[in-house]
Design a protein around this motif. Sequence first.
Motif, PDB file in Angstrom:
ATOM      1  N   ASP A 122      39.587  33.328  10.108  1.00  0.00           N
ATOM      2  CA  ASP A 122      38.592  34.326  10.503  1.00  0.00           C
ATOM      3  C   ASP A 122      37.876  34.794   9.255  1.00  0.00           C
ATOM      4  O   ASP A 122      38.487  34.891   8.179  1.00  0.00           O
ATOM      5  CB  ASP A 122      39.231  35.522  11.211  1.00  0.00           C
ATOM      6  CG  ASP A 122      38.178  36.478  11.755  1.00  0.00           C
ATOM      7  OD1 ASP A 122      37.661  36.207  12.851  1.00  0.00           O
ATOM      8  OD2 ASP A 122      37.866  37.468  11.069  1.00  0.00           O
ATOM      9  N   GLU A 159      34.922  37.645   7.528  1.00  0.00           N
ATOM     10  CA  GLU A 159      34.056  38.827   7.614  1.00  0.00           C
ATOM     11  C   GLU A 159      32.829  38.534   6.771  1.00  0.00           C
ATOM     12  O   GLU A 159      32.953  38.072   5.618  1.00  0.00           O
ATOM     13  CB  GLU A 159      34.769  40.072   7.108  1.00  0.00           C
ATOM     14  CG  GLU A 159      35.987  40.470   7.920  1.00  0.00           C
ATOM     15  CD  GLU A 159      35.663  40.847   9.348  1.00  0.00           C
ATOM     16  OE1 GLU A 159      34.556  41.380   9.568  1.00  0.00           O
ATOM     17  OE2 GLU A 159      36.489  40.581  10.235  1.00  0.00           O
ATOM     18  N   ALA A 209      28.677  47.014   6.832  1.00  0.00           N
ATOM     19  CA  ALA A 209      29.943  46.330   6.566  1.00  0.00           C
ATOM     20  C   ALA A 209      31.102  47.310   6.608  1.00  0.00           C
ATOM     21  O   ALA A 209      32.192  46.988   7.093  1.00  0.00           O
ATOM     22  CB  ALA A 209      29.892  45.626   5.207  1.00  0.00           C
ATOM     23  N   SER A 230      33.864  46.557   9.488  1.00  0.00           N
ATOM     24  CA  SER A 230      35.129  46.009   9.003  1.00  0.00           C
ATOM     25  C   SER A 230      35.983  47.000   8.223  1.00  0.00           C
ATOM     26  O   SER A 230      37.162  46.759   8.012  1.00  0.00           O
ATOM     27  CB  SER A 230      34.853  44.790   8.103  1.00  0.00           C
ATOM     28  OG  SER A 230      34.154  45.187   6.934  1.00  0.00           O
ATOM     29  N   HIS A 262      39.612  45.517  12.441  1.00  0.00           N
ATOM     30  CA  HIS A 262      38.619  44.447  12.421  1.00  0.00           C
ATOM     31  C   HIS A 262      38.497  43.931  10.991  1.00  0.00           C
ATOM     32  O   HIS A 262      37.486  44.114  10.330  1.00  0.00           O
ATOM     33  CB  HIS A 262      37.272  44.951  12.939  1.00  0.00           C
ATOM     34  CG  HIS A 262      36.260  43.860  13.128  1.00  0.00           C
ATOM     35  ND1 HIS A 262      36.510  42.737  13.877  1.00  0.00           N
ATOM     36  CD2 HIS A 262      35.001  43.707  12.658  1.00  0.00           C
ATOM     37  CE1 HIS A 262      35.447  41.947  13.863  1.00  0.00           C
ATOM     38  NE2 HIS A 262      34.520  42.526  13.130  1.00  0.00           N
ATOM     39  N   ARG A 263      39.571  43.329  10.515  1.00  0.00           N
ATOM     40  CA  ARG A 263      39.593  42.671   9.222  1.00  0.00           C
ATOM     41  C   ARG A 263      39.959  41.215   9.433  1.00  0.00           C
ATOM     42  O   ARG A 263      40.483  40.822  10.478  1.00  0.00           O
ATOM     43  CB  ARG A 263      40.593  43.361   8.293  1.00  0.00           C
ATOM     44  CG  ARG A 263      40.191  44.775   7.877  1.00  0.00           C
ATOM     45  CD  ARG A 263      39.004  44.763   6.920  1.00  0.00           C
ATOM     46  NE  ARG A 263      39.340  44.173   5.656  1.00  0.00           N
ATOM     47  CZ  ARG A 263      39.733  44.857   4.571  1.00  0.00           C
ATOM     48  NH1 ARG A 263      39.839  46.169   4.648  1.00  0.00           N
ATOM     49  NH2 ARG A 263      40.003  44.241   3.439  1.00  0.00           N
ATOM     50  N   ALA A 264      39.703  40.385   8.433  1.00  0.00           N
ATOM     51  CA  ALA A 264      39.836  38.937   8.604  1.00  0.00           C
ATOM     52  C   ALA A 264      41.259  38.519   8.994  1.00  0.00           C
ATOM     53  O   ALA A 264      41.462  37.787   9.962  1.00  0.00           O
ATOM     54  CB  ALA A 264      39.402  38.225   7.336  1.00  0.00           C
ATOM     55  N   ASP A 273      42.331  39.939  12.439  1.00  0.00           N
ATOM     56  CA  ASP A 273      41.675  39.200  13.516  1.00  0.00           C
ATOM     57  C   ASP A 273      42.279  37.806  13.682  1.00  0.00           C
ATOM     58  O   ASP A 273      42.372  37.291  14.799  1.00  0.00           O
ATOM     59  CB  ASP A 273      40.177  39.082  13.247  1.00  0.00           C
ATOM     60  CG  ASP A 273      39.415  40.325  13.687  1.00  0.00           C
ATOM     61  OD1 ASP A 273      40.062  41.268  14.176  1.00  0.00           O
ATOM     62  OD2 ASP A 273      38.179  40.357  13.538  1.00  0.00           O
TER      63      ASP A 273
END
Length: 469
Positions: A17, A19, A60, A64, A154-156, A159
Amino acid sequence: MSVFTETARHADSVIIDTETINSVFGREIIEIGAILLKEGDIICEFDQLIRPLGDVPLSALHFSGIVPDELDSQPLARQVIPVIIKAIQELSIIGHNISYDITSINKEADRIGCAHLDAECIDTLEIARSRFPNAPSVSLQEVMHLLGQAVEDHRALSDAKWTLECWRRLTAMQTPLFVPETARRDAQYRVMVEKRRRERIFVRSEYFKNHDITAQNRQPPGTVLSTVECGVEVSGDENHQTILGGYGYDAWLWVFVIQDFIRTGKYAGYPTYWVYLDGEEIGYISEYQMERHCGQIPPEGAVLLSHIPNRVADINKGKWQLRLQLPFEHEPVDLSSNVKKVRKTRKPAEKSPVQKTPIRNPKTNNHEHFINVKPHKKVLSPGGKVRVIYLDEEAQTCLDTYESGSRMWVFVRVSEEILTVRFKGDLIGTIDIKGDAKEFSPDGNVAAATIVRNENETIVEVELPAPLT
């Protein structure tokens, strides 16, 4: 990173994933998360922030939670992306809307001049569409909600973890599941709220590009909730004009906020947040706003930003209005059971005039009065399709001198399935458009719109061609 590349030799698949941001250099990755799997079991988790070439927009932070300062000491994409591509090139790649992540990685590869990532992919978004054929949305958050799990971060890497769980649950489903009508309506409401949130983030990000929001006063002690997501009017500040006027219009200020009760008036005893500026009690938020922001301030109180907008109407009246910056509103909560009984003083009720929204035909005609001169662009033919823009405080500033029902011309332009809407050059909102956009010129068009005000908010209704999905 060396542990990741070494472990990747023993993996058979990877969840990824990314961002991203949009900068002057195009789409840039600012974080990549990956989970290496062997026969479905996790053997390594990896997360890496990346310093972009362009500036990091405020959006951003909202999308995130990544603060620009976090990226200053991080490696550039050219130090990370080629290593990642080489490590996972031979693996099966799993992701939610995986084509977006692959494209983002390959855009970085083009800037760097290295080979593209070209591997077998499994898209959980496509699997979700087959498992929930009538779901109004198959975003990762919505799919997990349908599967009985709420997604908040909602972080890489987080997610990627949710994508792994999503993949496991979806592949375990034997047959498609049709979402009941009640659940569909709930999902549609959540999608609408999220759409409004994203539109507001976009508009506010544009505003903050050219405005300094550094607080002018000393920060009081306490837990800091640094957010500028939702500006809420403070009631009672008309009795504290001296201290507000001392800071002037467009001032950003630290305030201390704590939960208490409304003391007088119709809603006396109703829970609210009280706002203190430099130790002086300024006012509170209305019961309407409290129902949508309750639970956002800890019991011991918190330090937040506030703003004195430079609205034309306020300047003409010589008054200063304080707006408290709170997190985005949630669904209304009934707080009637928390009302505190207080002794009320009888006061004659004042009847406020009811403002009615004018009934009108969406088709424009030459006899209508518009508040601005029509820009020299092709006017879109109204097809009975009215789309609504919900304004935040910056957008309202552009329109605060005009009455409800005022007709105006707006300039609209398509940008990546988003229609930006401007009034006299100022961005006032965006509209999602998907599918056929042939009615819109690449250079932009003019559309008719109407300002509609009610007790709690101001919206703009934009008339667009039909069909428009």
